[in-house]
Design a protein around this motif. Structure first.
Motif, PDB file in Angstrom:
ATOM      1  N   MET A   8       0.803   3.842   4.384  1.00 17.73           N
ATOM      2  CA  MET A   8      -0.028   3.303   5.470  1.00 17.73           C
ATOM      3  C   MET A   8       0.557   3.518   6.848  1.00 17.73           C
ATOM      4  O   MET A   8       1.364   4.391   7.031  1.00 17.73           O
ATOM      5  CB  MET A   8      -0.244   1.826   5.220  1.00 17.73           C
ATOM      6  CG  MET A   8      -1.605   1.576   4.581  1.00 17.73           C
ATOM      7  SD  MET A   8      -2.169  -0.114   4.558  1.00 17.73           S
ATOM      8  CE  MET A   8      -1.056  -1.043   5.571  1.00 17.73           C
ATOM      9  N   PRO A   9       0.173   2.707   7.830  1.00 17.52           N
ATOM     10  CA  PRO A   9       0.469   2.944   9.238  1.00 17.52           C
ATOM     11  C   PRO A   9       1.868   3.475   9.543  1.00 17.52           C
ATOM     12  O   PRO A   9       2.057   4.648   9.678  1.00 17.52           O
ATOM     13  CB  PRO A   9       0.273   1.581   9.885  1.00 17.52           C
ATOM     14  CG  PRO A   9      -0.512   0.779   8.925  1.00 17.52           C
ATOM     15  CD  PRO A   9      -0.536   1.484   7.622  1.00 17.52           C
TER      16      PRO A   9
ATOM     17  N   ARG B 140      -2.043  11.619   7.010  1.00 17.02           N
ATOM     18  CA  ARG B 140      -2.592  10.439   6.354  1.00 17.02           C
ATOM     19  C   ARG B 140      -3.567  10.841   5.284  1.00 17.02           C
ATOM     20  O   ARG B 140      -4.239  11.852   5.388  1.00 17.02           O
ATOM     21  CB  ARG B 140      -3.370   9.596   7.368  1.00 17.02           C
ATOM     22  CG  ARG B 140      -2.475   8.847   8.298  1.00 17.02           C
ATOM     23  CD  ARG B 140      -3.211   8.561   9.585  1.00 17.02           C
ATOM     24  NE  ARG B 140      -2.226   8.131  10.554  1.00 17.02           N
ATOM     25  CZ  ARG B 140      -2.069   6.869  10.928  1.00 17.02           C
ATOM     26  NH1 ARG B 140      -2.866   5.941  10.465  1.00 17.02           N
ATOM     27  NH2 ARG B 140      -1.140   6.545  11.778  1.00 17.02           N
TER      28      ARG B 140
ATOM     29  N   THR C 135      -7.039   9.828   4.071  1.00 13.82           N
ATOM     30  CA  THR C 135      -8.171   9.072   4.594  1.00 13.82           C
ATOM     31  C   THR C 135      -9.125   8.730   3.469  1.00 13.82           C
ATOM     32  O   THR C 135      -9.616   9.617   2.784  1.00 13.82           O
ATOM     33  CB  THR C 135      -8.920   9.903   5.660  1.00 13.82           C
ATOM     34  OG1 THR C 135      -8.010  10.251   6.691  1.00 13.82           O
ATOM     35  CG2 THR C 135     -10.083   9.107   6.236  1.00 13.82           C
TER      36      THR C 135
ATOM     37  N   ILE D 275      -5.524  -3.362   7.225  1.00 12.53           N
ATOM     38  CA  ILE D 275      -4.973  -2.115   7.795  1.00 12.53           C
ATOM     39  C   ILE D 275      -4.867  -2.238   9.312  1.00 12.53           C
ATOM     40  O   ILE D 275      -3.847  -1.881   9.911  1.00 12.53           O
ATOM     41  CB  ILE D 275      -5.869  -0.906   7.406  1.00 12.53           C
ATOM     42  CG1 ILE D 275      -5.742  -0.626   5.906  1.00 12.53           C
ATOM     43  CG2 ILE D 275      -5.501   0.321   8.220  1.00 12.53           C
ATOM     44  CD1 ILE D 275      -6.737   0.395   5.374  1.00 12.53           C
TER      45      ILE D 275
ATOM     46  N   GLY E 100      -2.777   0.089  11.638  1.00 10.23           N
ATOM     47  CA  GLY E 100      -3.427   1.328  11.199  1.00 10.23           C
ATOM     48  C   GLY E 100      -4.743   1.588  11.924  1.00 10.23           C
ATOM     49  O   GLY E 100      -5.140   0.842  12.832  1.00 10.23           O
TER      50      GLY E 100
ATOM     51  N   ASP F 232      -6.769   6.027   8.568  1.00  7.74           N
ATOM     52  CA  ASP F 232      -6.485   5.434   7.266  1.00  7.74           C
ATOM     53  C   ASP F 232      -7.731   5.194   6.435  1.00  7.74           C
ATOM     54  O   ASP F 232      -7.730   5.393   5.227  1.00  7.74           O
ATOM     55  CB  ASP F 232      -5.735   4.108   7.469  1.00  7.74           C
ATOM     56  CG  ASP F 232      -4.401   4.339   8.152  1.00  7.74           C
ATOM     57  OD1 ASP F 232      -3.560   5.025   7.554  1.00  7.74           O
ATOM     58  OD2 ASP F 232      -4.214   3.879   9.293  1.00  7.74           O
TER      59      ASP F 232
END
Ligand code: TXA
Ligand code: MG
Length: 329
Positions: A1-2, A10, A12, A28, A33, A174
């Motif tokens: 994640m972030p 990333r 998605t 998120i 994120g 994300d």
């Protein structure tokens, strides 16, 4: 994640905007994120507006060559009132048109907690209360203001279905919440209430005549193309002190804005945009450090060279405007 992933690595996911997906999207966003979500106008790309790093990653994901100020989204007009000073006109417009496709530019409150990067260092803030069940549910679940430009790569059309968002931003954000087609399909109308008379900055989903019926006549940009594009209408933040770019050495009457591990000695006061040389971190710190340096009692602000790639281009664009006498358009 972030964390500190770059925008291009990333995974998605695109999920139907049901309750579980909205809860995950809120988590998120709270963790810094990026989540694309439907509003009644167009899809927005959201980041926690109070998180400088998240906002820097948002600019990186969009590939914007400039730091345009972003619209901050909140669930209710009462939430908006905590971010910006509103006068009688603002209260009347909010009561009549929020939630809805209207964005109001107002004086930013000192205690609003919104990232300076989100408003590009300006003393105003663009605020909107969207009228879409998914946007509303998400904003309520997050419980903080969300900065959200349209969810497209810079220079491309605003997305009105989730597939448009995926086509532009797959691998760079994300999560995409798929809420079907945006009913209005045009960006929000932007009205600047920080000037008198109020100015129509961008025509959009709410007709100017409807706004004028509540707020009185709106000033519109003159026909001279220079101020037509919305991004250029915002007054740019300009420091009061002269700025010297690509500084390799400094003097004792300068404030230094450094970048990277090797910092020349001798400045009155030194800030470092990113000791590790990271451009996302540098973008996140840029406006806060410019403001701090500008408050110091010095003759000038010296800024070290910033690599001209990725977010470095947007950082250099802003620094060059500031060095050229800043201000204006
Ligand atoms: O419908 C919309 O407004 C969509 C949805 C996602 O809400 N958002 C959107 O954001 O269109 P964006 O970033 O594509 O356009 C926002 C425009 C910027 O071009 C900027 O010029 C203007 O809003 N803006 C933001 N803050 C401002 C400020 N403080 N003063 C003047 N203009 C501002
Ligand atoms: Mg846009």
């Amino acid at each position: 994640m972030p964390s500190d992933m770059t925008a291009t690595d990333r995974e998605t996911r695109c999920l139907p905007a049901d309750a579980a997906a909205i809860a995950e999207a809120a988590a998120i966003l709270k963790a810094g994120g990026l989540v694309a979500f439907p509003t009644e106008t167009v899809y927005g790309l959201g980041a926690d507006a109070g998180n400088d790093r998240a906002v820097a990653r948002l600019f990186e994901a969009k590939g914007r060559p400039r730091f345009n100020p972003l619209i901050v989204h909140v669930a209710t007009a009462a939430d908006a009132a905590r971010l910006a000073d509103r006068d009688a006109r603002a209260a009347a417009l909010a009561a009549r048109f929020w939630p809805g496709p209207l964005t109001l530019v107002m004086k930013r409150r000192a205690d609003c907690g919104v990232s300076l990067l989100a408003s590009a260092g300006l003393d105003t803030l663009a605020v909107r209360v969207p009228d879409h069940p998914t946007a509303q549910a998400l904003l309520k679940a997050v419980g903080r203001p969300i900065a959200a430009p349209s969810a497209n790569r810079s220079g491309t059309l605003s997305p009105t279905i989730a597939a448009h968002v995926m086509a532009g931003l797959d691998g760079r954000v994300d999560l995409v919440l798929d809420g079907g087609q945006c009913p209005v399909g045009l960006e929000s109308t932007i009205v600047d209430l920080s000037v008198t008379p109020p100015a129509l900055l961008r025509p959009g989903g709410l007709a100017a005549a409807d706004i004028e019926a509540v707020a009185g006549p709106l000033a519109t940009p003159d026909a001279d193309g220079a101020v037509k594009s919305p991004g250029r209408l915002a007054r740019h933040y300009a420091p009061a002190h002269p700025i010297r770019l690509e500084a390799a050495a400094v003097t004792g009457d300068e404030a230094l804005i450094a970048f990277g591990p090797e910092v020349p000695a001798g400045a009155r006061i030194t800030f470092n945009l990113s000791p590790g040389g990271g451009l996302v971190e540098a973008a996140a710190n840029l406006f806060a450090m410019l403001h701090e340096a500008d408050r110091a009692e010095v003759a000038a602000i010296a800024v070290m060279a910033i690599p001209d790639r990725g977010l470095g281009r947007a950082i250099n664009d802003r620094l060059q405007r500031a060095a050229a006498g800043g201000g204006g358009h």
